[in-house]
Design a protein around this motif. Structure first.
Motif, PDB file in Angstrom:
ATOM      1  N   GLY A  64       0.805  -1.217   0.000  1.00 21.92           N
ATOM      2  CA  GLY A  64       0.000   0.000   0.000  1.00 21.92           C
ATOM      3  C   GLY A  64       0.839   1.267   0.000  1.00 21.92           C
ATOM      4  N   LYS A  65       0.254   2.331  -0.496  1.00 25.84           N
ATOM      5  CA  LYS A  65       1.007   3.583  -0.649  1.00 25.84           C
ATOM      6  C   LYS A  65       1.435   4.169   0.681  1.00 25.84           C
ATOM      7  N   ASP A  66       0.725   3.859   1.767  1.00 27.93           N
ATOM      8  CA  ASP A  66       1.089   4.377   3.083  1.00 27.93           C
ATOM      9  C   ASP A  66       1.871   3.364   3.912  1.00 27.93           C
ATOM     10  N   CYS A  67       2.270   2.266   3.303  1.00 32.83           N
ATOM     11  CA  CYS A  67       2.992   1.218   4.023  1.00 32.83           C
ATOM     12  C   CYS A  67       4.449   1.628   4.231  1.00 32.83           C
ATOM     13  N   SER A  68       4.973   1.411   5.414  1.00 32.73           N
ATOM     14  CA  SER A  68       6.372   1.704   5.719  1.00 32.73           C
ATOM     15  C   SER A  68       7.239   0.495   5.345  1.00 32.73           C
ATOM     16  N   ILE A  69       8.039   0.643   4.288  1.00 32.88           N
ATOM     17  CA  ILE A  69       8.934  -0.437   3.871  1.00 32.88           C
ATOM     18  C   ILE A  69       9.929  -0.753   4.982  1.00 32.88           C
ATOM     19  N   ASP A  70      10.444   0.270   5.649  1.00 30.37           N
ATOM     20  CA  ASP A  70      11.448   0.055   6.698  1.00 30.37           C
ATOM     21  C   ASP A  70      10.882  -0.784   7.848  1.00 30.37           C
ATOM     22  N   LEU A  71       9.635  -0.505   8.244  1.00 25.69           N
ATOM     23  CA  LEU A  71       9.036  -1.284   9.329  1.00 25.69           C
ATOM     24  C   LEU A  71       8.775  -2.720   8.892  1.00 25.69           C
ATOM     25  N   LEU A  72       8.376  -2.911   7.636  1.00 33.91           N
ATOM     26  CA  LEU A  72       8.201  -4.269   7.117  1.00 33.91           C
ATOM     27  C   LEU A  72       9.512  -5.042   7.164  1.00 33.91           C
ATOM     28  N   ILE A  73      10.580  -4.403   6.713  1.00 33.26           N
ATOM     29  CA  ILE A  73      11.893  -5.053   6.722  1.00 33.26           C
ATOM     30  C   ILE A  73      12.308  -5.389   8.145  1.00 33.26           C
ATOM     31  N   ASP A  74      12.062  -4.478   9.087  1.00 32.29           N
ATOM     32  CA  ASP A  74      12.393  -4.736  10.491  1.00 32.29           C
ATOM     33  C   ASP A  74      11.652  -5.967  11.002  1.00 32.29           C
ATOM     34  N   ASP A  75      10.366  -6.074  10.673  1.00 30.67           N
ATOM     35  CA  ASP A  75       9.573  -7.226  11.117  1.00 30.67           C
ATOM     36  C   ASP A  75      10.059  -8.519  10.462  1.00 30.67           C
ATOM     37  N   LEU A  76      10.433  -8.449   9.196  1.00 27.35           N
ATOM     38  CA  LEU A  76      10.950  -9.639   8.512  1.00 27.35           C
ATOM     39  C   LEU A  76      12.284 -10.077   9.118  1.00 27.35           C
ATOM     40  N   ARG A  77      13.146  -9.123   9.409  1.00 23.73           N
ATOM     41  CA  ARG A  77      14.430  -9.455  10.028  1.00 23.73           C
ATOM     42  C   ARG A  77      14.232 -10.121  11.389  1.00 23.73           C
ATOM     43  N   GLU A  78      13.281  -9.616  12.145  1.00 20.33           N
ATOM     44  CA  GLU A  78      12.990 -10.213  13.444  1.00 20.33           C
ATOM     45  C   GLU A  78      12.473 -11.640  13.275  1.00 20.33           C
ATOM     46  N   GLU A  79      11.638 -11.833  12.268  1.00 23.11           N
ATOM     47  CA  GLU A  79      11.080 -13.162  12.016  1.00 23.11           C
ATOM     48  C   GLU A  79      12.157 -14.161  11.587  1.00 23.11           C
ATOM     49  N   LEU A  80      13.190 -13.664  10.898  1.00 25.09           N
ATOM     50  CA  LEU A  80      14.258 -14.533  10.402  1.00 25.09           C
ATOM     51  C   LEU A  80      15.423 -14.649  11.378  1.00 25.09           C
ATOM     52  N   ARG A  81      15.274 -14.117  12.569  1.00 23.75           N
ATOM     53  CA  ARG A  81      16.393 -14.044  13.505  1.00 23.75           C
ATOM     54  C   ARG A  81      16.988 -15.420  13.821  1.00 23.75           C
ATOM     55  N   ASP A  82      16.164 -16.450  13.861  1.00 21.47           N
ATOM     56  CA  ASP A  82      16.648 -17.788  14.192  1.00 21.47           C
ATOM     57  C   ASP A  82      16.838 -18.669  12.958  1.00 21.47           C
ATOM     58  N   ARG A  83      16.772 -18.064  11.781  1.00 23.76           N
ATOM     59  CA  ARG A  83      16.954 -18.825  10.548  1.00 23.76           C
ATOM     60  C   ARG A  83      18.421 -18.724  10.085  1.00 23.76           C
ATOM     61  N   PRO A  84      18.884 -19.654   9.216  1.00 26.45           N
ATOM     62  CA  PRO A  84      20.281 -19.618   8.748  1.00 26.45           C
ATOM     63  C   PRO A  84      20.534 -18.557   7.687  1.00 26.45           C
ATOM     64  N   TYR A  85      19.531 -17.778   7.354  1.00 30.83           N
ATOM     65  CA  TYR A  85      19.689 -16.696   6.388  1.00 30.83           C
ATOM     66  C   TYR A  85      19.032 -15.443   6.948  1.00 30.83           C
ATOM     67  N   GLU A  86      19.376 -14.303   6.362  1.00 28.19           N
ATOM     68  CA  GLU A  86      18.889 -13.026   6.866  1.00 28.19           C
ATOM     69  C   GLU A  86      18.648 -12.061   5.715  1.00 28.19           C
TER      70      GLU A  86
END
Length: 228
Positions: A64-86
């Motif tokens: 969406g046009k009002d979506c924060s890409i940076d916040l999405l990336i932060d949430d994805l990084r947190e979700e991948l914290r225990d994965r072998p890739y980042e």
């Protein structure tokens, strides 16, 4: 209706001509938490599928046009914290990278990897580094830096690997081609920009590069340029 909205999300919405398909980025029919989750999954899918770092502008096309890409990336990084890739920020975008602690396992497996960096000889790697520091730089200037000829084959190898490309013509007599590094160079070596290059003074102290050689050649060329 919910069924109609789901169809729009997966098939697109035809508007105007039959060839014009509008992708539903806003997802207004979804509750906020599910909308955010869908945006996260879209962004992760685009980055995973791409062979090169994905820019903010590219990701903005699927959320969406009002979506924060940076916040999405932060949430994805947190979700991948225990994965072998980042998710890493590199070359002006984002890319999936295997965590360094698993490099040994990947090498031991001998499995073919995606986007593996082209193997360079030690001299080719040093020439590439010099292009990074002194660009736009000619082949003659590179030869001065190393005190020996940088062959056309060396330049061709770096071009073939997509690490360098032609830059503007040099203002020196004969207007030779100059060479510059590419976005692929930044991506392959995990750099966000050329500011991430190692400290050049340390390389000069080690005798590997010479800034003075390029400066001296430029001074020699100046009288010839002024006479034209």
């Amino acid at each position: 209706m919910a069924g109609t909205s789901a169809t729009k999300r997966h098939r697109g919405i035809k508007s105007g001509s039959e060839d014009e398909i509008l992708y539903d980025c806003e997802l207004e029919d979804l509750p906020p938490e599910l909308r955010w989750r869908e945006w996260m999954l879209r962004v992760e899918a685009v980055i995973f599928a791409s062979a090169e770092p994905v820019t903010r502008e590219t990701l903005a096309r699927v959320v969406g046009k009002d979506c924060s890409i940076d916040l999405l990336i932060d949430d994805l990084r947190e979700e991948l914290r225990d994965r072998p890739y980042e998710l890493v920020s590199v070359a002006g975008g984002w890319q999936h990278r295997t965590r360094s602690r698993y490099a040994g396992a990947i090498q031991a497996s001998i499995a073919p990897t995606r986007g593996a960096a082209t193997m360079l000889s030690e001299f080719e790697a040093m020439v590439l580094m010099a292009v990074g520091y002194f660009q736009p730089v000619t082949r003659g200037e590179l030869s001065k830096i190393f005190g020996k000829e940088v062959s056309r084959d060396t330049i061709a190898a770096l071009r073939s690997a997509a690490f360098i490309a032609s830059g503007p013509r040099s203002p020196t007599p004969g207007a030779p081609y100059t060479y510059v590094t590419t976005q692929h160079f930044l991506s392959a070596f995990g750099m966000q920009s050329l500011r991430d290059l190692p400290d050049i003074e340390a390389l000069e102290d080690a005798g590997l590069l010479s800034r003075r050689a390029v400066q001296a050649e430029a001074l020699l060329a100046e009288p010839e340029i002024s006479e034209e």
